[in-house]
Design a protein around this motif. Structure first.
Motif, PDB file in Angstrom:
ATOM      1  N   ASN A  72       0.855  -1.196   0.000  1.00  0.00           N
ATOM      2  CA  ASN A  72       0.000   0.000   0.000  1.00  0.00           C
ATOM      3  C   ASN A  72       0.887   1.241   0.000  1.00  0.00           C
ATOM      4  OD1 ASN A  72      -2.740   1.302   0.429  1.00  0.00           O
ATOM      5  ND2 ASN A  72      -1.663   2.124   2.207  1.00  0.00           N
ATOM      6  N   ILE A  73       0.417   2.271  -0.711  1.00  0.00           N
ATOM      7  CA  ILE A  73       1.050   3.580  -0.645  1.00  0.00           C
ATOM      8  C   ILE A  73      -0.050   4.606  -0.456  1.00  0.00           C
ATOM      9  CG2 ILE A  73       2.372   5.326  -1.907  1.00  0.00           C
ATOM     10  CD1 ILE A  73       3.944   3.148  -3.227  1.00  0.00           C
ATOM     11  N   GLN A  74       0.163   5.500   0.486  1.00  0.00           N
ATOM     12  CA  GLN A  74      -0.864   6.509   0.773  1.00  0.00           C
ATOM     13  C   GLN A  74      -0.224   7.835   1.124  1.00  0.00           C
ATOM     14  OE1 GLN A  74      -2.723   4.448   4.070  1.00  0.00           O
ATOM     15  NE2 GLN A  74      -1.754   5.796   5.568  1.00  0.00           N
ATOM     16  N   ILE A 126       4.629   4.283   2.885  1.00  0.00           N
ATOM     17  CA  ILE A 126       4.795   3.082   2.066  1.00  0.00           C
ATOM     18  C   ILE A 126       4.696   1.867   2.974  1.00  0.00           C
ATOM     19  CG2 ILE A 126       6.319   1.881   0.450  1.00  0.00           C
ATOM     20  CD1 ILE A 126       7.810   4.734   0.333  1.00  0.00           C
ATOM     21  N   SER A 127       3.734   0.990   2.714  1.00  0.00           N
ATOM     22  CA  SER A 127       3.624  -0.278   3.433  1.00  0.00           C
ATOM     23  C   SER A 127       4.150  -1.382   2.526  1.00  0.00           C
ATOM     24  CB  SER A 127       2.166  -0.559   3.817  1.00  0.00           C
ATOM     25  OG  SER A 127       1.673   0.438   4.677  1.00  0.00           O
ATOM     26  N   TYR A 128       4.938  -2.271   3.098  1.00  0.00           N
ATOM     27  CA  TYR A 128       5.594  -3.267   2.250  1.00  0.00           C
ATOM     28  C   TYR A 128       6.030  -4.477   3.071  1.00  0.00           C
ATOM     29  CZ  TYR A 128       9.973  -1.361   4.206  1.00  0.00           C
ATOM     30  OH  TYR A 128      10.975  -0.951   5.052  1.00  0.00           O
ATOM     31  N   TYR A 129       6.370  -5.534   2.365  1.00  0.00           N
ATOM     32  CA  TYR A 129       7.009  -6.691   2.982  1.00  0.00           C
ATOM     33  C   TYR A 129       8.515  -6.495   2.880  1.00  0.00           C
ATOM     34  CZ  TYR A 129       2.626  -9.324   3.211  1.00  0.00           C
ATOM     35  OH  TYR A 129       1.356  -9.744   3.506  1.00  0.00           O
ATOM     36  N   GLU A 130       9.204  -6.624   4.016  1.00  0.00           N
ATOM     37  CA  GLU A 130      10.651  -6.423   4.030  1.00  0.00           C
ATOM     38  C   GLU A 130      11.385  -7.762   3.989  1.00  0.00           C
ATOM     39  OE1 GLU A 130      11.783  -4.500   7.641  1.00  0.00           O
ATOM     40  OE2 GLU A 130      11.084  -6.130   8.910  1.00  0.00           O
ATOM     41  N   GLU A 131      12.628  -7.711   3.568  1.00  0.00           N
ATOM     42  CA  GLU A 131      13.471  -8.895   3.528  1.00  0.00           C
ATOM     43  C   GLU A 131      13.692  -9.449   4.934  1.00  0.00           C
ATOM     44  OE1 GLU A 131      17.073  -7.598   1.731  1.00  0.00           O
ATOM     45  OE2 GLU A 131      16.257  -7.573  -0.310  1.00  0.00           O
TER      46      GLU A 131
END
Length: 203
Positions: A72-74, A126-131
């Motif tokens: 998601n990006i907001q 920025i919402s994301y899956y991280e390494e």
């Protein structure tokens, strides 16, 4: 033996391989296993957020260094503005010129491209899956090793099998690895959507 650190994991892999001559390459097997984890796993522990301020007239922004996938990006306006994901072609076609409050985004050349280009400064979240944090002599553990040392062991041994040219071991460790991976993914889905028991409230 317990497997709670990078050194203990290396010892366990060495013990299972029964090949003392491979001690120097065991870190490679672990690293290759981690690469596969990052391609497949998407769990709550991997969810992360980052913020940056936009600059008027600037459409491109860096992705977080550890980002695997954007969720998601907001804009943190009031109320918040969730941006719709477009293809690069759509952004080029519809937002080639002009500025305004961004409404869409795309990933272009490993950067976030906003459409339209911002007309002012906005906080971009920025919402994301991280390494998964890579194990090393200085980073001796991480959340996945804490929760699933068996996955790390099976993954490293599965990577070792082709190196030692043991076809039977490839099949054996794959049969251990796959169900463990699926259990972790299934457990995460259940945890994410679990709800507590409903209770009646007095009025």
């Amino acid at each position: 033996m317990a497997i709670s650190s990078y050194s203990e994991l290396q010892t366990a892999v060495s013990n299972w391989l029964d090949r003392p001559d491979l001690a120097g390459i065991i870190p490679d097997f672990i690293f290759l296993a981690e690469a596969k984890f990052n391609r497949r796993l998407r769990t709550m522990e991997m969810e992360s957020r980052a913020t940056t301020d936009t600059i008027a007239g600037q459409a491109f922004y860096a992705l977080p260094d550890d980002a695997l996938a954007i969720t998601n990006i907001q804009l943190n306006t009031n109320p918040k503005t969730v941006l719709e994901r477009y293809t690069k072609e759509q952004v080029d076609r519809e937002y080639a010129t002009g500025t305004g409050q961004p409404r869409v985004f795309t990933i272009n050349a490993n950067q976030i491209e906003l459409g339209p280009s911002p007309d002012s400064n906005y906080e971009l979240e920025i919402s994301y899956y991280e390494e998964i944090p890579v194990l090393s002599d200085t980073n001796t553990t991480n959340w996945l090793l804490d929760q699933a040392p068996d996955l790390y062991l099976y993954g490293a041994l599965m990577e070792a099998a082709p190196y030692v040219k043991d076809k039977d071991a490839i099949v054996f460790w794959s049969q251990k690895y796959e169900p463990t991976m699926k259990r972790i993914q299934s457990a995460d889905v259940k945890d994410k959507w679990a709800t507590g028991p409903l209770t009646m409230q007095s009025t």
